[in-house]
Design a protein around this motif. Structure first.
Motif, PDB file in Angstrom:
ATOM      1  N   SER A 160      -1.905   1.253  24.337  1.00  0.00           N
ATOM      2  CA  SER A 160      -1.201   2.121  23.474  1.00  0.00           C
ATOM      3  C   SER A 160      -0.516   3.460  24.164  1.00  0.00           C
ATOM      4  N   THR A 172      -6.344   5.071  18.240  1.00  0.00           N
ATOM      5  CA  THR A 172      -4.690   5.144  18.587  1.00  0.00           C
ATOM      6  C   THR A 172      -4.102   3.784  18.619  1.00  0.00           C
ATOM      7  N   HIS A 173      -4.663   2.874  17.880  1.00  0.00           N
ATOM      8  CA  HIS A 173      -4.111   1.456  17.896  1.00  0.00           C
ATOM      9  C   HIS A 173      -2.369   1.504  17.511  1.00  0.00           C
ATOM     10  N   ARG A 174      -1.492   0.693  18.025  1.00  0.00           N
ATOM     11  CA  ARG A 174      -0.348   0.616  17.821  1.00  0.00           C
ATOM     12  C   ARG A 174      -0.086   0.462  16.357  1.00  0.00           C
TER      13      ARG A 174
END
Length: 744
Positions: free
Chosen positions: A443, A295-297
């Motif tokens: 995030s 889910t990292h930006r």
């Protein structure tokens, strides 16, 4: 003032980043807890218990009618400072949701302050300490634990303090210091350094058993390392020994209520028991320490993390990644460790004693936490009580940020040497690191589902209000389906602690059957749940329960399994929640009807027999249970016995029901405490039904079975002494069984 300003910046930055990550402005109300399911309900229930009854150990509104005793769940004791925080907050806000949110928000500046203090004690400059301290407080571990209900684990104040104690021992930083000059012997050690160490030990051992155990292990390893390399081994042992004694003393104090309770009532084999295999299930994925979550930006980072997290089945309790800055710090620690291994004793940066001591702590954490490593050894060989070794990942996060802070400090000193402009440039680096680090570690997926939570929370509150109005604000409520407490797998779609919904929204005068400690006599509902539902409801009504709570999520077909039988048995229509998940039936009309139909003595006997059931144990002479799709049986020798424990102060009639089978027709003598009370006949399968009524006085007794049946061997491989087969054997209270014959 400069110190206070730097500390304030770190704390405020942690709160700002956390608020942005959680998008708190979207929450419709401060009363709405960020976590309100499963473990979140558990924590909310404890907060309400503190408000209603003063502390955590006893709750008179749960486990009705006997009340809840929490002493068997001993790991709650080492969280005493958290419970004290809740107690203080509840002087101002009685709503458990407000208390939950407040403690979660306060935990961010507390963790930041702890990290900042440790960095300063390790001689990191103020500017270099701000960003790593704030970013530690908003590690994904912290935020995500708070969202799933692990509020006490989310508060990571103890982690930097424990790492500091280990580093101090490894590097020779004084932890105990005497005054110089003339003073009484006991007062010589009353210095700021000594008091600081004592305070740290109290904080560590009173904010969670996991972080306390981790600290003890780190201190132990640091002690061995220092003892091997110092010229003053005795001083090292005395220093470390005093730290371990202080930690142990506080832990013992916090665990004392459980220890004393077990001495008085015996251990509980059903609660808090861990399997060594759980250390493998909940071990630390070291790759997850360096790979970002999917889910990292940044899309590239998310794709990189998904290569592991999107494929693995060994998810443990989720990622323990601590951010890019922490990962860079871990790489620096690895370089320091490699330099130490090959004998790098020069004046290079990687030979900094702080880095080497931190790398020792990080290596210890990795070797303890990694799946199948040190934690598994402890679980399989020593004790499996500490099972979730992945939680040591937050220690690696702090170690990485500590190394990054040391590196930033070195950069800051060099820039300062170049003049004022370079110093200002380094100062400007602090907000840049805070912004980039906050963006990197959070995030949009961290935003709680406020809308869904608000809908469920409001629905439950309205339903409980309707129930309370029906009962006039007081009474006892029988809850089905039965769910053992605590720590139980789901029943269909009803997850652990779901029955606490009623208690959390009600006043303390409403009492609930759920919550009695499993494995103790107070958990009478386990046995009651085996009765046919109409019998359960009639018995519950006569036992004093005023209402029936049905959770539809616990049934595959709630209409046919629970609602329709309850409607027929009670003769009333239910109150139904807006989402049709919860049903409430008033049991008072049923109780009045039964009291008119039954003799007074019989109706009065039902209550004690339901809530204080006869304890039965198939003992000497019986082999372990066997079963198939239709029946459950136990083989017995020629002589066998069933232990009976009548907790009531009056004799009670009980029925021994079974189908007795033997290889041929055989007599079975039934005795109570050695006195004959009847003879039954066992015949070849399917056997002969036996229904023997026995009057059991108060206290413990033995129901004996003896037969002249010859030894039966089902197969040549079975060498057991099999004489009698007791098919579907059980001992039940006669008065409760009679309720099955009551007309609807």
């Amino acid at each position: 003032m400069r110190e206070l300003a730097a500390l304030t910046v770190a704390c405020v930055a942690s709160v700002v980043i956390a608020v942005i990550a959680l998008q708190l402005w979207d929450s419709p109300s401060l009363r709405l807890p960020i976590a309100s399911e499963s473990d979140g309900l558990f924590t909310l229930g404890i907060f309400k218990s503190i408000h209603d009854f003063g502390w955590i150990w006893s709750n008179h509104a749960l486990g009705a009618p006997n009340g809840q005793q929490f002493y068997d769940f001993g790991t709650l004791g080492p969280d005493n400072l958290h419970w004290a925080m809740a107690w203080v907050l509840e002087r101002f806000a009685s709503q458990p949701g407000v208390v939950y949110n407040a403690i979660l928000l306060v935990s961010f500046p507390l963790s930041a302050a702890s990290a900042y203090a440790v960095l300063r004690w390790l001689s990191v400059s103020r500017l270099a300490a701000i960003a790593p301290a704030a970013l530690f407080a908003v590690a994904p571990y912290h935020i995500l634990r708070g969202e799933v209900g692990h509020l006490m684990l989310a508060e990571t104040l103890a982690v930097p303090l424990g790492v500091f104690l280990a580093i101090a021992i490894a590097t020779g930083i004084p932890l105990w210091r005497r005054r110089t000059g003339e003073s009484p012997r006991l007062l010589r050690w009353s210095t700021w350094t000594s008091w600081r160490t004592i305070i740290l030990c109290v904080l560590i051992a009173s904010t969670g058993v996991y972080y306390a155990i981790f600290t003890i292990l780190f201190v132990g390893v640091a002690t061995v390392a220092a003892w091997l390399t110092t010229d003053h081994p005795k001083a090292v042992l005395l220093t470390a020994g005093a730290v371990l004694v202080a930690l142990g003393a506080v832990l013992v104090f916090n665990l004392a209520p459980t220890v004393l309770y077990h001495q008085a009532h015996g251990a509980n084999a059903a609660t808090g028991q861990r399997s060594p295999n759980e250390s493998l299930t909940y071990g630390l994925n070291l790759i997850g320490q360096v790979l970002p979550p999917p889910t990292h930006r940044l899309g590239v980072f998310g794709d990189l993390g998904n290569k592991f997290w999107g494929e693995t089945t060994l998810t443990s309790e989720g990622p323990t990644w601590g951010g890019t800055l922490s990962v860079l710090g871990l790489l620096l620690l690895m370089a320091s460790l490699m330099a130490a291994v090959v004998g790098g004793a020069g004046k290079r940066f990687v030979a900094d004693p702080r880095l080497r001591a931190t790398s020792l702590v990080a290596l210890t954490a990795a070797l303890l936490g990694a799946t199948g490593a040190g934690g598994a050894f402890i679980a399989f060989i020593l004790n499996p009580s500490i099972r979730a070794w992945n939680r040591i990942g937050i220690v690696l996060v702090f170690c990485g940020l500590l190394a990054a802070a040391v590196a930033l400090d070195a950069i800051g000193r060099r820039m300062k040497e170049r003049g004022p402009r370079a110093s200002w440039a380094f100062a400007a680096l602090v907000p840049v690191l805070l912004v980039l680090g906050g963006w990197d570690q959070t995030s949009s997926s961290m935003r709680p589902n406020y809308e869904g939570t608000a809908k469920t929370w409001t629905n439950d509150a309205h339903f409980v209000d309707a129930v309370s109005d029906r009962l006039g604000g007081k009474g006892e409520i029988y809850q089905i389906p039965y769910l053992p407490f605590p720590e139980s797998p789901p029943v269909v779609n009803m997850f652990d602690y779901s029955p606490l919904k009623g208690y959390i929204h009600a006043n303390k005068k409403l009492k609930w059957s759920y919550g009695a400690m499993k494995g103790r006599p107070a958990d009478w509902q386990q046995e009651a749940s085996g009765l046919p539902l109409p019998v359960q409801l009639r018995a519950a009504a006569l036992a004093g329960f005023d209402g029936l709570w049905i959770d539809a999520a616990g049934y595959a077909d709630v209409a046919n399994e629970a609602v329709t039988p309850a409607r027929i048995t009670t003769g009333v229509e239910p109150i139904v929640s807006d989402d049709t998940r919860l049903y409430f039936f008033d049991l008072r009309p049923l109780r009045a009807k039964l009291q008119r139909q039954l003799p007074p003595a019989e109706s009065q006997a039902v209550g004690p027999e339901l809530t204080h059931p006869l304890a039965t144990t198939f003992g000497v002479g019986f082999y372990p249970p066997e079963s198939d799709a239709k029946h459950r049986w136990q083989w017995a020798r020629a002589k066998s016995s069933i232990k009976l424990d009548n907790p009531d102060d009056q004799p009670r009639d009980v029925a021994f029901d079974a189908r007795l089978s033997a290889g041929r027709r055989a007599a079975v003598q039934i005795t109570l405490d050695g006195k004959p009370i009847g003879t039954a006949i066992a015949t070849p399968l399917p056997g002969r039904k036996v229904d023997q009524v026995v009057r059991v006085p108060p206290g413990q007794h033995v129901l004996g079975l003896s037969t002249d049946a010859p030894r039966t061997v089902p197969s040549t491989a079975d060498t057991r002494d099999l004489r009698l087969q007791v098919l579907d054997g059980q001992v039940n209270d006669e008065a409760i069984l009679d309720l099955a014959d009551v007309k609807p």
